[in-house]
Design a protein around this motif. Structure first.
Motif, short mmCIF file in Angstrom:
data_model
loop_
_atom_site.label_atom_id
_atom_site.label_comp_id
_atom_site.label_asym_id
_atom_site.label_seq_id
_atom_site.Cartn_x
_atom_site.Cartn_y
_atom_site.Cartn_z
N ALA A 117 -79.65 -9.74 82.54
CA ALA A 117 -79.10 -10.91 81.83
C ALA A 117 -77.88 -10.56 80.97
CB ALA A 117 -80.20 -11.58 80.99
N VAL A 118 -77.01 -9.72 81.52
CA VAL A 118 -75.77 -9.33 80.83
C VAL A 118 -74.81 -10.51 80.85
CG1 VAL A 118 -73.74 -7.83 80.96
CG2 VAL A 118 -76.04 -6.87 81.28
N THR A 119 -74.19 -10.78 79.69
CA THR A 119 -73.25 -11.89 79.58
C THR A 119 -71.83 -11.44 79.25
OG1 THR A 119 -73.96 -12.15 77.28
CG2 THR A 119 -75.03 -13.58 78.93
N LEU A 120 -71.66 -10.17 78.84
CA LEU A 120 -70.34 -9.62 78.52
C LEU A 120 -70.24 -8.21 79.05
CD1 LEU A 120 -67.56 -9.60 77.02
CD2 LEU A 120 -68.81 -8.82 74.99
N CYS B 198 -69.60 -11.36 89.18
CA CYS B 198 -70.68 -12.34 89.02
C CYS B 198 -70.45 -13.32 87.87
CB CYS B 198 -72.03 -11.64 88.89
SG CYS B 198 -72.09 -10.42 87.57
N GLY B 199 -69.21 -13.51 87.49
CA GLY B 199 -68.89 -14.58 86.55
C GLY B 199 -69.29 -14.36 85.10
N VAL B 200 -69.41 -13.11 84.64
CA VAL B 200 -69.70 -12.87 83.23
C VAL B 200 -68.38 -12.72 82.47
CG1 VAL B 200 -71.93 -11.78 83.67
CG2 VAL B 200 -69.88 -10.37 83.54
N ALA B 201 -68.46 -12.87 81.14
CA ALA B 201 -67.27 -12.66 80.31
C ALA B 201 -66.86 -11.19 80.38
CB ALA B 201 -67.58 -13.06 78.87
N THR B 202 -65.57 -10.94 80.31
CA THR B 202 -65.08 -9.56 80.43
C THR B 202 -64.06 -9.24 79.35
OG1 THR B 202 -63.31 -10.23 81.95
CG2 THR B 202 -65.39 -9.52 82.95
N VAL C 74 -72.85 -5.01 78.38
CA VAL C 74 -72.80 -3.67 78.94
C VAL C 74 -71.42 -3.10 78.67
CG1 VAL C 74 -72.11 -4.36 81.30
CG2 VAL C 74 -73.24 -2.16 80.93
N VAL C 75 -71.38 -1.87 78.16
CA VAL C 75 -70.13 -1.15 77.93
C VAL C 75 -70.10 -0.03 78.97
CG1 VAL C 75 -68.73 0.18 76.31
CG2 VAL C 75 -70.23 -1.63 75.46
N ALA D 224 -67.26 -7.84 69.08
CA ALA D 224 -67.53 -8.62 70.31
C ALA D 224 -68.99 -8.44 70.74
CB ALA D 224 -66.58 -8.18 71.43
N ILE D 225 -69.49 -7.21 70.68
CA ILE D 225 -70.90 -6.94 71.03
C ILE D 225 -71.82 -7.70 70.08
CG2 ILE D 225 -72.69 -5.15 71.12
CD1 ILE D 225 -70.31 -3.17 71.86
N GLN D 226 -71.50 -7.67 68.79
CA GLN D 226 -72.32 -8.35 67.78
C GLN D 226 -72.31 -9.86 67.98
OE1 GLN D 226 -74.39 -7.00 65.86
NE2 GLN D 226 -74.90 -8.54 64.34
N ARG D 227 -71.11 -10.42 68.22
CA ARG D 227 -71.01 -11.88 68.47
C ARG D 227 -71.84 -12.29 69.68
NH1 ARG D 227 -65.73 -11.28 67.31
NH2 ARG D 227 -65.17 -11.11 69.51
N GLU D 228 -71.75 -11.49 70.74
CA GLU D 228 -72.51 -11.79 71.96
C GLU D 228 -74.00 -11.80 71.65
OE1 GLU D 228 -71.94 -12.99 75.86
OE2 GLU D 228 -70.42 -12.55 74.35
N ALA D 229 -74.47 -10.81 70.89
CA ALA D 229 -75.89 -10.72 70.52
C ALA D 229 -76.31 -11.93 69.68
CB ALA D 229 -76.16 -9.42 69.77
#
Length: 147
Positions: free
Chosen positions: A29-32, A45-49, A84-85, A72-77
């Protein structure tokens, strides 16, 4: 072996081949996706990059990207997402970004953040230049905290 290594409940570290495997991205369920390379691809697969176009060279200035990536990681959370980095081998550039995130948003000391990321992905080994930049970042975060 293709895998995303879980650092926290909302953060993974990986190499490029695993991070570009859509099935893994969807399963976790990765979104960024934060791609810390100049030329490695993004998953299809259409995730934010987000791209941090650096080489794994001690002279590269990763320091200037620590806040931007950590935030960016914190905002996503905070929005219920997962990040994923990754870099080519998932060893140096991506590890430094994950460590910077833990230091800033989990208020973890550099040595502890390094061990936490290493526990998730045992092959990590930020190059000496990135380690020096992480030490500088730790000093800067301590200064900000004491003001």
């Amino acid at each position: 072996m293709l895998q995303l290594c879980q650092v926290t409940s909302t953060l993974f570290i990986s190499n490029a081949s695993s991070a570009c495997t859509s099935e893994l991205i969807q399963r976790e369920a990765v979104t960024l996706c934060i791609n810390v390379t100049r030329q490695q691809p993004f998953p299809k697969c259409g995730v934010a990059t987000m791209r941090v176009p650096l080489l794994d060279e001690p002279s590269e200035d990763l320091y200037v990207h620590f806040d931007e990536c950590a935030d960016a990681i914190q905002r996503e959370a905070q929005h219920g997402g997962r990040t994923v980095v990754y870099c080519k081998n998932g060893r140096s550039r991506s590890a430094a970004i994950c460590i910077a995130y833990l230091m800033k948003h989990h208020r973890v000391a550099l040595a502890d953040a390094l061990q936490e990321v290493k526990a998730a992905r045992h092959v990590i080994d930020p190059n000496p230049g990135f380690m020096a930049q992480l030490r500088r970042y730790e000093d800067e975060l301590k200064r900000q905290e004491s003001q």
